[in-house]
Design an enzyme around this catalytic site. Structure first.
Site, PDB file in Angstrom:
ATOM      1  N   ASP A 120      -2.108  -4.857  -0.264  1.00 58.29           N
ATOM      2  CA  ASP A 120      -1.698  -6.122   0.326  1.00 58.29           C
ATOM      3  C   ASP A 120      -2.548  -6.535   1.523  1.00 58.29           C
ATOM      4  OD1 ASP A 120      -0.654  -4.094   1.927  1.00 58.29           O
ATOM      5  OD2 ASP A 120       1.410  -4.808   1.824  1.00 58.29           O
TER       6      ASP A 120
ATOM      7  N   GLN B 137       0.814  -1.211   0.000  1.00 57.87           N
ATOM      8  CA  GLN B 137       0.000   0.000   0.000  1.00 57.87           C
ATOM      9  C   GLN B 137       0.855   1.272   0.000  1.00 57.87           C
ATOM     10  OE1 GLN B 137      -3.016  -1.530   3.277  1.00 57.87           O
ATOM     11  NE2 GLN B 137      -3.748   0.352   2.350  1.00 57.87           N
ATOM     12  N   HIS B 138       0.228   2.363  -0.395  1.00 54.01           N
ATOM     13  CA  HIS B 138       0.699   3.735  -0.197  1.00 54.01           C
ATOM     14  C   HIS B 138       1.827   4.204  -1.116  1.00 54.01           C
ATOM     15  CE1 HIS B 138      -1.660   3.552   3.448  1.00 54.01           C
ATOM     16  NE2 HIS B 138      -0.821   2.728   4.042  1.00 54.01           N
TER      17      HIS B 138
END
Length: 473
Positions: free
Chosen positions: A230, A74-75
Site C-alpha cells: 500500500d 503490507q506485511h
C-alpha cells in the site's frame, strides 16, 4: 476501451476496506470508484477481502477495464497448504502478538544491526517473518500444514487470476516483498535462511516480478499487473519527485520518500523498503495516527470538527501539555506494550483547547521523528505531502509545517493507493520503460509561520525528552 479511452483499475485492499478505482490510462483521471468494508480486527480470513472485492465490483465498475493491479496492506501473513487452501486467518501488520518473536529473532541473528545488514530493516512485530516464528511456536499444528506464504496483495492478485482462469503461479513485487523480513531490497533476492530460521523449514515463496511485469491475464483478456504494497502504491499514485516526503495519517502513520539507493538505518527507525518503480522507498511507520484525534475527541466529548476548532484556539505547545500517542502500543519506536502518556498537566492548562492541541502535536511529533531520521541519512526533505484521513484537519495542516520544519502541501483528496495501483496497471499495459505521467492536483499549501519557529522547536524537544524520560530511549 470506453469512449475511445483505455481504462485501468487499481484495487486498494487495506486494513479497513477494499476500494476499486478506475482511471483513464493516459491522464489518470478517476472515472469511477467503489468500496466495501472489511471486518475489524488484527486477523481476518482472506476470503473476507475477496467478499469485499466482489461487493465493490458488483455494480459493473470493471466494465471495459483493460488492466488491473492490487495495492495491499503490507506485511500480512497469508499461509497456504499444498492445495492453496488458507491454513488459518491472516495475521495483519497491526497484530503485535509476535513482539516476543521479533525480539527473539533479533537476538538470534546478533541484534538489530544484523537484520538491517541482511534485509535492510530492523525487525518489528509487523514483519511477516516474526509472524511465522509466532506460528511455529504457538500453533505448530498449523505451521506443519504450511506449503507457501504469500502477502495480502499477492493473495488478491492470485485470486483475481484464479477467478479468470489465468493463474499460473504465486507472484509478488519488490516493494511488498521488502516488508517480509526475508527479502533484501539492497540485494534484490530472498533470504530463505531467515524464513527457515523463523518457521523451522523452507516453504514456497512468490516469484518477485519486475515493476511493469504482468502477473498474468485472465481468459477474458484482462491484464493483471504485479501489484505492490500500500505505501508503494501511494508513492506511485502521488507521482513523487526527489525531495517529496509523504506523511500519511491514516490508521497508521507513515513517512516515506523515493530514493535511488537502499538506505540502511541501524537505529531501526527507517525501514529499507523497495518501491514500485525499481528503486527504493525508505519508510518509517507508526501504529498511531488518525485515531489519536478520534480518541481525544471522545475523551473531551466533542466531534472531530469541534476538536479542530479547539486545537486552533490553543497556543503552540498547549501551555505545557505533551501527549505520547502510543494508544495501541507502538511500532516506531518499538514499544508494542506501551500506552499513551499525557504529561505536564496542571490546573491552569487543563482545558479542552490545550488537550485538543496536545493531541494534534503529539500525533505529528511521532511522525517528525521519521522525517528527522531521513534527514539524518542525508535524504532531501524539500516539502511534505500530507495525505490520509487526518490530513483533512485544518489544525493538522496549520501545525504541521512548524513541527516538520518544511512547507506542507495537501494533495486533493483521492484514493492514492488505488490510483497508484491503477498507474502500475497502465504501465504494465503500455510495456513502456517508465510509468505514464499523471498530474497531481494540489488542494492547498501551508508554510512555516514566521515567529513560530522557536515555539514549535520547543514542542518537539519537550516531546522527545518525554519519550526518553518515560521509555528510556
Amino acid at each position: 476501451m470506453t469512449d475511445g479511452r483505455t481504462l485501468v483499475a487499481g484495487v486498494d485492499s487495506s486494513t479497513q476496506s477494499t476500494k476499486i478505482v478506475v482511471c483513464d490510462a493516459e491522464t489518470g483521471q478517476v472515472v469511477r470508484s467503489a468500496r466495501a468494508p472489511h471486518p475489524d480486527g488484527t486477523e481476518v480470513h482472506p476470503d473476507r477481502w475477496w467478499d469485499a472485492y466482489e461487493q465493490a465490483a458488483a455494480g459493473g465498475i470493471l466494465e471495459g477495464v483493460a488492466a488491473i493491479a492490487v495495492g495491499g496492506q503490507q506485511h500480512g501473513m497469508v499461509t497456504l497448504d499444498d492445495e492453496d487452501t488458507v491454513v488459518r486467518d491472516a495475521l495483519l501488520w497491526n497484530d503485535t502478538r509476535s513482539a516476543g518473536a521479533a525480539r527473539d529473532l533479533t537476538a538470534e541473528l546478533g541484534g538489530a544491526a544484523a537484520w538491517v545488514e541482511a534485509v535492510g530493516s530492523a525487525l518489528v512485530p509487523s514483519f511477516t517473518v516474526t509472524k511465522l516464528r509466532w506460528l511455529a511456536e504457538h500453533e505448530p499444528e498449523h505451521a506443519t500444514r504450511v506449503a507457501r506464504v504469500v502477502l495480502p496483495h499477492d493473495w488478491m492478485t492470485g485470486r483475481i487470476l484464479q477467478q479468470g482462469n489465468g493463474f499460473e503461479r504465486w507472484s509478488t513485487d519488490r516493494g511488498d516483498a521488502s516488508g517480509t523480513g526475508y527479502w533484501s531490497a539492497a540485494d534484490g533476492d530472498y533470504r530463505l535462511d531467515l524464513l527457515e530460521r523463523a518457521l523451522g523449514r523452507v516453504v514456497e515463496v512468490p516469484e518477485v516480478l519486475s515493476p511493469a511485469q504482468p502477473a498474468g491475464r485472465t481468459t477474458g483478456g484482462l491484464l493483471v499487473a504485479a501489484g505492490t504494497g500500500d505505501n508503494m502504491g501511494a508513492a506511485l499514485g502521488l507521482t513523487l519527485q526527489p525531495g517529496d516526503v509523504v506523511v500519511s495519517l491514516g490508521t497508521s502513520g507513515t513517512v516515506f520518500t523515493p530514493h535511488r539507493s537502499a538506505i540502511r538505518d541501524e537505529s531501526g527507525a527507517i525501514a529499507g523498503f523497495a518501491d514500485a518503480t525499481g528503486h527504493h522507498l525508505p519508510l518509517m511507520c507508526t501504529l498511531n495516527a488518525a485515531r489519536v484525534l478520534s480518541a481525544a475527541a471522545t475523551m473531551i466529548g466533542v466531534d472531530l470538527a469541534e476538536l479542530d476548532r479547539l486545537a486552533l484556539q490553543a497556543s503552540p505547545g498547549a501551555a505545557g501539555l505533551s501527549l505520547l500517542p502510543y494508544l495501541d502500543g507502538e511500532r516506531t519506536p518499538d514499544l508494542p506494550d506501551a500506552t499513551g502518556t499525557l504529561a505536564g498537566l496542571t490546573r491552569s492548562n487543563a482545558t479542552p483547547e490545550n488537550l485538543a492541541r496536545a493531541a494534534v502535536e503529539g500525533m505529528l511529533c511521532n511522525l517528525v521523528a521519521g522525517v528527522d531520521a531521513l534527514r539524518a541519512k542525508d535524504v532531501e526533505v524539500g516539502r511534505i505531502l500530507l495525505i490520509g484521513g487526518a490530513a483533512a484537519s485544518r489544525a493538522v495542516r496549520e501545525v504541521a509545517p512548524g513541527l516538520f520544519r518544511a512547507p506542507v502541501v495537501v494533495p486533493a483528496p483521492a484514493e492514492y493507493v488505488g490510483v497508484g495501483a491503477a498507474r502500475q496497471a497502465a504501465w504494465a499495459l503500455s510495456a513502456q520503460p517508465a510509468p505514464p505521467t499523471w498530474d497531481l492536483e494540489i488542494d492547498s499549501e501551508y508554510a512555516v509561520r514566521p515567529g513560530d519557529e522557536q515555539a514549535h522547536a520547543d514542542v518537539v524537544a519537550r516531546y522527545q525528552a518525554l519519550v526518553t524520560r518515560t521509555h528510556g530511549i
